[in-house]
Structures are given as structure tokens and as C-alpha cells.
Design a protein around this motif. Structure first.
Motif, PDB file in Angstrom:
ATOM      1  N   SER B  69      38.224  45.197  52.823  1.00  0.00           N
ATOM      2  CA  SER B  69      38.860  43.869  52.588  1.00  0.00           C
ATOM      3  C   SER B  69      38.654  43.000  53.585  1.00  0.00           C
ATOM      4  O   SER B  69      38.723  41.777  53.333  1.00  0.00           O
ATOM      5  CB  SER B  69      40.708  44.366  52.696  1.00  0.00           C
ATOM      6  N   PHE B 109      37.768  45.104  34.750  1.00  0.00           N
ATOM      7  CA  PHE B 109      37.387  45.892  36.216  1.00  0.00           C
ATOM      8  C   PHE B 109      36.203  47.073  35.468  1.00  0.00           C
ATOM      9  O   PHE B 109      35.272  47.473  36.046  1.00  0.00           O
ATOM     10  CB  PHE B 109      38.423  46.581  36.595  1.00  0.00           C
ATOM     11  N   ASP B 155      32.072  43.161  43.897  1.00  0.00           N
ATOM     12  CA  ASP B 155      33.360  42.661  44.095  1.00  0.00           C
ATOM     13  C   ASP B 155      33.359  41.007  44.414  1.00  0.00           C
ATOM     14  O   ASP B 155      33.599  40.004  43.972  1.00  0.00           O
ATOM     15  CB  ASP B 155      34.175  43.295  45.396  1.00  0.00           C
ATOM     16  N   TRP B 159      34.971  38.297  41.863  1.00  0.00           N
ATOM     17  CA  TRP B 159      36.014  37.593  42.460  1.00  0.00           C
ATOM     18  C   TRP B 159      35.820  36.236  43.207  1.00  0.00           C
ATOM     19  O   TRP B 159      36.701  35.475  43.452  1.00  0.00           O
ATOM     20  CB  TRP B 159      37.059  38.410  43.176  1.00  0.00           C
ATOM     21  N   ASP B 215      44.181  42.314  46.025  1.00  0.00           N
ATOM     22  CA  ASP B 215      43.428  42.901  45.083  1.00  0.00           C
ATOM     23  C   ASP B 215      42.290  43.603  45.749  1.00  0.00           C
ATOM     24  O   ASP B 215      42.054  45.064  45.179  1.00  0.00           O
ATOM     25  CB  ASP B 215      42.770  41.797  44.167  1.00  0.00           C
ATOM     26  N   SER B 216      41.704  43.154  46.736  1.00  0.00           N
ATOM     27  CA  SER B 216      40.649  44.108  47.300  1.00  0.00           C
ATOM     28  C   SER B 216      41.492  45.411  47.715  1.00  0.00           C
ATOM     29  O   SER B 216      40.522  46.513  48.045  1.00  0.00           O
ATOM     30  CB  SER B 216      39.840  43.333  48.273  1.00  0.00           C
ATOM     31  N   ILE B 219      41.465  48.273  45.349  1.00  0.00           N
ATOM     32  CA  ILE B 219      40.322  48.399  44.415  1.00  0.00           C
ATOM     33  C   ILE B 219      40.220  49.918  44.065  1.00  0.00           C
ATOM     34  O   ILE B 219      40.470  50.575  44.751  1.00  0.00           O
ATOM     35  CB  ILE B 219      39.078  48.078  45.360  1.00  0.00           C
ATOM     36  N   TYR B 220      39.994  50.149  42.733  1.00  0.00           N
ATOM     37  CA  TYR B 220      39.956  51.405  42.068  1.00  0.00           C
ATOM     38  C   TYR B 220      38.854  51.659  41.191  1.00  0.00           C
ATOM     39  O   TYR B 220      37.963  52.502  41.421  1.00  0.00           O
ATOM     40  CB  TYR B 220      41.406  51.534  41.628  1.00  0.00           C
ATOM     41  N   GLU B 222      36.078  50.222  40.178  1.00  0.00           N
ATOM     42  CA  GLU B 222      34.796  50.008  40.454  1.00  0.00           C
ATOM     43  C   GLU B 222      34.128  51.354  41.051  1.00  0.00           C
ATOM     44  O   GLU B 222      33.105  51.865  40.761  1.00  0.00           O
ATOM     45  CB  GLU B 222      34.358  48.805  41.117  1.00  0.00           C
TER      46      GLU B 222
END
Lengths: 364, 285
Positions: B69, B109, B155, B159, B215-216, B219-220, B222
Motif C-alpha cells: 500500500s 478486477f 495496480d 488505478w 482499495d490497495s 487487493i484480492y 489480481e
């Protein structure tokens, strides 16, 4: 400080692909001089090209044609930062992340001025603007009037400022603080003798601030003079109506024998005036200020009778709208003269207070 | 009761209860019990929490997550600002840039994960093919760094446009007079950015920063699609770790780690929010 001179300025926002004859000019053939250390106003209705002129002076805009002189040097091609012309905008422009002191010190620090000198200058200007007590306050916590003072402070703190431009600086100020700030602006100008140019559509602001007022309409200068001159001797009927509250009464008339014939009445004129007018033609526009009309409750001499349609009371005097068939005029009547709506009054137009226009130009 | 206004709140309260309150309470309920399929749950107090906090796998996933993150914020926020400021302000150029920036945001995603999987496929992928030119054997299934960096770059690509769009909208809202004043005051380009643009972008940056952080941190899809958290546990981020425990029916452990996870997100978000709202307001100068 310096004299600012605009020489034969033309400006169009149309791109050069538009043929010359189809271009719309926001400013055309403008020649104005603002003398060194003077308080000036640029007055005109909305959309008359005031802001364009201002941006040309500050350098934010390059004129399509013409020259801008500051002092005796031609600054037309210079960028805003090289011209040393400061500007106060319509709404307060301050640097949010700085306190009051740092805001005012910003232009000096950008010039790499040594810190003790910055301090001395900022304190001096803060004193004049009455900001000393809030120098350490975050600038975002202030009201609009104080923020506008900071803007002004930033523009006058620099020694090398040639002129200060004020672009309708009171627009967003609370009515209660407006008068205060207006007085302050005038005071600062008188004290520091900086060339200031105040741009506004509000005649009251222009006339109270400036010693020299330039009136602009459709991108052209139509008259420049002291507030008194503009009020007493307007160059065109437009200025007569634009300056003064309420504006000048303007009536179409025709000269026949010794009489000016209006649509619904006529008045006699002296031999002297008749001769002057005869040399021009016979169709004129007569202008008389509401306060110059002599109103009485009983007929006298060659007074004209009018029916009173509306009375607006301001406290010190009354503004009376009077009608005679299709003619409608406004007159300022002292509080002690008795008038009532629907009643009749007699009005006289004193010859020495009358302006006469021929072809949109003042001749008397 | 005279005031029936509160009746209008029922739909909102119901939605909030179904979407947040009830699931959250369920998770917390799980976290306080020892649950094993086929038998009744036993209340164990905070034992699950202690187990989670002592679990090296959890702590490693948390560390990996924090580093990830941090990298995301350090790269995406400045990059987003830079893109926004470099974009044309009007005309056809502005429209084209907005469309180009919008495209990554429209891709789901899981599709992004699959695209990455195809691009990095060891035998047919473009990326290993490219690195082969430099005699580097790029393989996300074998090299932890390759896998980690692939997810990171993915990412950033996916994003950063969000941050850029937020900043672009914020930049458009700054009146020209501020830039004219800075110009007249003789401010350099850097000072103009530092004292005009950045303070005026504060509120959109707070939103961008918080959104990208939260959000970071979640993360799931990816890493799951790229390598399933591997190689080894190199891309097993916090969410993957928790999900795995839940999938293996360790509901008490999963509940406790979820609660800790949520707590961390809330605490960090609060700290960031406070810092960013108060920073550089000019009080302490």
C-alpha cells in the motif's frame, strides 16, 4: 510608480483565420493616459471591454494592435511578471496555505529580497491596511474584506510596482464592510501616491474612488474627466444617463422659431441658444438632470404641467416620476415640497442647467 | 409520536443493517468462538485474536500488505497529479485524454487479473518474451519479485487514472485568477504548484489518497488470478490470507483476522484524514 499610457489599442478574440472585416473588436482605437500617482477609474457597463483593457495593461493579454507604455518604456511585449503591474481581482485571491504575513511577503520573497527588509516592508504595509493584529492568522479564517485587503497588500508591498489594477474589488464584499474598504482604498491611494486603476460598472464606486474617470462603451473611450465634469458636462447622452442616480432625462426635440418642440409640450429658448442650435440643424436631444428640474406646486412663467405617477422617497429627497401623455421624466424634489401621486406639478427646465446633444454629441 | 419523519430512515437503516451491520456482527460473533464443522461452536473469548496476532503467516501478510500500500500511494498519487497537470485543459486533446484515462477504470478486477496472466504466461506471454531479449528469465510462477512487481505495476496502470481524473476535475475548478495572481507576484512554476495548485487540490487529494489506500489494502482478485498468492507466499496479501483460512473452515480465526484487518483500515484512514485535513493550513507558521 509611473504613468500608464495606452496608445491606439485594438483587441479581438477572433483567431487570425477570421477575415479582417468580420472580426469583432472587444477594444478598438483606445487611447488613455493615467498620470503618475493618480486615482483612476475605468467605468462602463458589463461587457464593454473593461476586463480586456485591464488584462492588456497587466500583460495577461497581448493586444492585437497598439502600444502599452509604463513610465516612458514600451512594455507591450513584456510578460506580466516583468511589467511590475499588480492586480487585485474581483474575488479575493489569497494563498490558502500561508498566513497573512507570508501572503504579503510572497512577492518580495519571489524577488529574493533579504528577510529583514521583507519584514520591514510587510509590517509597514500591514500598518497602513490595519492588518497588524492578524498577521499570524491563517488567511483562510478571514472575512472577504480582510482577504481583499491582503490582496491589496500584496500588490502595494513591492517597491517597483508601476501601477495597481483593481478589478471590481468590492463585488463579493458584505455591504456593511464595503464602505469601509472603499474608504481604505482611497486612503491608501492618497497616502502612497500609487497609480491605481479601478475598474467597475458601478458609477458610485468609480466616482467616489477616482479623480479621473474614463468611461468606456463597446470597447471605445467616450469620455475622460473628473467626476464633476462627467456629471455636469456629459459628452454623450449615454454618459448623461449612465452617470448620476437616477440618470439624466433625455427628450427628443425639434427647434422651430424660438421654441423647442417636444412630443407633448414645448418650451421657449433665448436668442443666444437658438443661434447656437441653428448652426447645427433642427433635431436635438435635450438632457436635464432630475435635480436640475425646478418643481413647484403652482404654475409660474412658462412651466409645464405634469401628472405625478410614482413617488420614491429616499429620506432626504423624493424622486418623482411625472408623465405628460407619452412623455415621462424623473425629477428630484426636496422633502418640503408637497406632491402626491395622481396630482399635478409644474416643472421648469432652467436654461443654464440644460445639456443639448446633436448626433449623440454634446453641443451645449 | 407526532414526528413521523424517522419512518423515512427505515430503508436506509435496513440497507445499512443488511450490507454492513449484520455481516460485521456475524464476523465478530465468529471471531469469539471456536467453530468446527459438525459440532456446536464453543465460546473462547479473545483466544482467536491472540492466535492471529501470534501467527507469523498473518504478520508476514500484514507486512507485505503495508509495504504494498505504501508503494501504491507513493507512486500513484504523485503520478496522478503529474498526469492531471500535463493534460490539455480544453479542446479535442482534453476529450481524448479523458477517454484514454477512463478505459482502465472500466475493466473489472478479475479481467485485469486474467489479462496479466496472459501477458505474463511463461511460454506465450509478451512480457517474458520481451525480457528474454535481455536474457532475463521473467517468470511470475517462480520468481517472487517478478510476481510482486507485476501486481504492483498492474495496480498502478489500473488505478492511477482515478487519481488523475480526480485531480483533473479539481484543477479545472481552480479559477484562473489564482494563476494570474501568482504570475503577477513573480512566482516560479514550482512555487505556483506548491502554493496555488496543491492547496486547492487538497480536498480531492484526500479522497484520492483514502480511496487508493483502502482499495490497495483490500487487493484480492489480481494476486489470486495471477499466481494464487504465490510463488510461495510472495503475493499472499492480507485479504488472500484471511480468505484462505475461511475456505479451510477456520471461521473463528478468519473472523478474528477480519476484525483486526478492518480495525487497521479504519485507524490508518482516520490518521491519514486528520493529517491531510490539517497539514499546511498556515496555523503554525
Amino acid at each position: 510608480m509611473a504613468r500608464i499610457e495606452l496608445q491606439n489599442i485594438f483587441h479581438t478574440y477572433d483567431p487570425s483565420t477570421v477575415p479582417e472585416e468580420q472580426r469583432q473588436y472587444a477594444v478598438s482605437g483606445l487611447d488613455i493616459t493615467f498620470s503618475d500617482g493618480s486615482a483612476n477609474a475605468l467605468l462602463g457597463p458589463s461587457g464593454c471591454g473593461k476586463t480586456t483593457i485591464l488584462n492588456i495593461i497587466s500583460g495577461l493579454l497581448q493586444p492585437s494592435k497598439g502600444r502599452v507604455l509604463a513610465g516612458n518604456s514600451n512594455v507591450t511585449a513584456l510578460a506580466p511578471r516583468e511589467r511590475h503591474i499588480a492586480q487585485v481581482f474581483q474575488f479575493p485571491v489569497i494563498y490558502d496555505s500561508m498566513n497573512v504575513y507570508d501572503n504579503m511577503a510572497f512577492p518580495l520573497r519571489n524577488q529574493k529580497m533579504p528577510e529583514p527588509e521583507v519584514n520591514r516592508k510587510v509590517l509597514e504595509i500591514a500598518e497602513i491596511l490595519e492588518l497588524t493584529d492578524i498577521l499570524k492568522a491563517p488567511s483562510t479564517s478571514l472575512n472577504a474584506a480582510d482577504k481583499q485587503k491582503i490582496s491589496l497588500g500584496r500588490s502595494i508591498v513591492r517597491q517597483d510596482t508601476m501601477a495597481v489594477l483593481l478589478d471590481e474589488p468590492l463585488t463579493v464584499i458584505d455591504p456593511k464592510l464595503k464602505g469601509n474598504l472603499r474608504r481604505k482604498l482611497r486612503e491608501v491611494q492618497a497616502q502612497l501616491k500609487k497609480t491605481m486603476i479601478y475598474v467597475t460598472h458601478d458609477q458610485h464606486e468609480a466616482l467616489t474612488f477616482a479623480d479621473n474617470v474614463a468611461i468606456v462603451k463597446d470597447g471605445r473611450l467616450i469620455q475622460q474627466g473628473t467626476p464633476k465634469e462627467l456629471h455636469a458636462q456629459p459628452a454623450t447622452p449615454f454618459i448623461g444617463y449612465f452617470i448620476g442616480s437616477p440618470g439624466m432625462n433625455l427628450l427628443e426635440c425639434e427647434l422651430k422659431d424660438h421654441k423647442l418642440r417636444f412630443a407633448d409640450f414645448q418650451i421657449r429658448v433665448t436668442e443666444k441658444i437658438k443661434k447656437r442650435l441653428n448652426s447645427y440643424g433642427n433635431r436635438f436631444q435635450l438632457g436635464i438632470r432630475p435635480e436640475s428640474i425646478v418643481v413647484s406646486a403652482a404654475p409660474e412663467g412658462q412651466d409645464v404641467d405634469f401628472r405625478v405617477s410614482v413617488i420614491e422617497n429616499t429620506g432626504a429627497y423624493k424622486v418623482v416620476t411625472c408623465e405628460k401623455r407619452s412623455t415621462r421624466i424623473k425629477a428630484r424634489v426636496p422633502e418640503d415640497v408637497q406632491v402626491k401621486e395622481g396630482g399635478t406639478i409644474w416643472a421648469a427646465f432652467p436654461e443654464d442647467k440644460v445639456n443639448i446633444f446633436y448626433n449623440e454629441q454634446r453641443i451645449i | 409520536m407526532k414526528n413521523r419523519g424517522w419512518l423515512f430512515l427505515i430503508p436506509a437503516i435496513a440497507i445499512l443493517a443488511i450490507s454492513a451491520f449484520i455481516p460485521l456482527m456475524t464476523v465478530i460473533n465468529y471471531s469469539l468462538h471456536y467453530i468446527f464443522a459438525g459440532s456446536d461452536p464453543t465460546f473462547v473469548g479473545f483466544e482467536n485474536y491472540i492466535e492471529v496476532l501470534r501467527d507469523p503467516a498473518f504478520l508476514k501478510a500484514l507486512g507485505r500488505q503495508l509495504i504494498f500500500s505504501t508503494m501504491i500511494l507513493v507512486v500513484e498519487i504523485p503520478l496522478g497529479i503529474a498526469i492531471a497537470l500535463a493534460m490539455p485543459k480544453r479542446g479535442i486533446g482534453a476529450t481524448i485524454s479523458l477517454v484514454l484515462l477512463g478505459i482502465p477504470l472500466l475493466i473489472p478486477f478479475n479481467v485485469v487479473g486474467i489479462i496479466a496472466r496472459v501477458l505474463t504466461h511463461s511460454s506465450v506471454g509478451l512480457i517474458p518474451g520481451f525480457f528474454a531479449l535481455f536474457n532475463y528469465n521473467f517468470n511470475v510462477a517462480l520468481d517472487p519479485l517478478d510476481a510482486y512487481m507485476t501486481i504492483f505495476i498492474l495496480d498502478v496502470w489500473h488505478w492511477t487514472p482515478l487519481v488523475a481524473l480526480l485531480c483533473y476535475a479539481g484543477r479545472q475548478a481552480i479559477p484562473d485568477a489564482f494563476y494570474q495572481a501568482a504570475q503577477i507576484d513573480g512566482a516560479s512554476a514550482w512555487k505556483t504548484f506548491r502554493y496555488v495548485t496543491l492547496p486547492k487540490l487538497r480536498s480531492v487529494l484526500i479522497i484520492g489518497f483514502l480511496l487508493r489506500f483502502m482499495d490497495s489494502f483490500k487487493i484480492y482478485a489480481e494476486p489470486l488470478l495471477l499466481t494464487g498468492g504465490g510463488p510461495g507466499d510472495a503475493t499472499t496479501f492480507l485479504s488472500l490470507h484471511v480468505a484462505r483460512k475461511a475456505e479451510s473452515y477456520q471461521l473463528g480465526y478468519a473472523g478474528a483476522s477480519s476484525a483486526i484487518y478492518l480495525f487497521i483500515v479504519i485507524v490508518f484512514s482516520y490518521i491519514f484524514f486528520q493529517l491531510m485535513t490539517n497539514i499546511g493550513k498556515g496555523e503554525n507558521q
